[in-house]
Design a protein around this motif. Structure first.
Motif, short mmCIF file in Angstrom:
data_model
loop_
_atom_site.label_atom_id
_atom_site.label_comp_id
_atom_site.label_asym_id
_atom_site.label_seq_id
_atom_site.Cartn_x
_atom_site.Cartn_y
_atom_site.Cartn_z
N ALA A 1 78.76 7.11 109.24
CA ALA A 1 79.91 7.73 108.57
C ALA A 1 80.64 8.71 109.49
O ALA A 1 80.05 9.30 110.39
N LEU A 2 81.91 8.88 109.20
CA LEU A 2 82.71 9.88 109.90
C LEU A 2 82.44 11.25 109.28
O LEU A 2 81.87 11.35 108.19
N LYS A 3 82.87 12.30 109.99
CA LYS A 3 82.66 13.66 109.51
C LYS A 3 83.93 14.46 109.74
O LYS A 3 84.61 14.29 110.74
N ILE A 4 84.23 15.36 108.82
CA ILE A 4 85.37 16.26 108.96
C ILE A 4 84.82 17.61 109.45
O ILE A 4 83.91 18.17 108.85
N PHE A 5 85.40 18.10 110.55
CA PHE A 5 84.93 19.34 111.15
C PHE A 5 85.66 20.56 110.63
O PHE A 5 86.67 20.45 109.93
N GLU A 6 85.17 21.73 110.99
CA GLU A 6 85.65 23.00 110.45
C GLU A 6 87.11 23.31 110.74
O GLU A 6 87.70 24.15 110.08
N ASP A 7 87.71 22.64 111.72
CA ASP A 7 89.12 22.93 112.00
C ASP A 7 90.07 22.23 111.03
O ASP A 7 91.28 22.29 111.19
N CYS A 8 89.52 21.62 109.98
CA CYS A 8 90.32 21.00 108.91
C CYS A 8 91.19 22.08 108.26
O CYS A 8 90.71 23.17 107.95
N VAL A 9 92.47 21.75 108.08
CA VAL A 9 93.39 22.69 107.45
C VAL A 9 93.57 22.42 105.96
O VAL A 9 94.43 23.00 105.31
N ALA A 10 92.77 21.52 105.41
CA ALA A 10 92.78 21.17 103.98
C ALA A 10 94.16 20.72 103.51
O ALA A 10 94.60 21.08 102.42
#
Length: 59
Positions: free
Chosen positions: A2-11
């Motif tokens: 699976a892919l993962k979304i990292f903390e630099d996501c701006v939502a």
């Protein structure tokens, strides 16, 4: 895998509606990918759709 979304996501939410498996949901403080549902779009598209629409390249 699976892919993962990292903390630099701006939502921004751009990734959620394009996921064919509905594997992406709003988390706190950023979006998350359910690894049980994520197939990286294999069998649906040539590339993961969430990656192609993410404006900050955090997936």
């Amino acid at each position: 895998m699976a892919l993962k979304i990292f903390e630099d996501c701006v939502a921004c939410g751009a990734c959620e509606p394009v996921c064919p498996n509905q594997a992406i949901s709003e988390g706190d403080p950023f979006y998350v990918i359910d690894p049980e549902k994520c197939t990286e779009c294999v069998g649906f598209h040539d590339e993961p759709q969430c990656v192609s629409v993410c404006p900050v390249d955090c997936i």
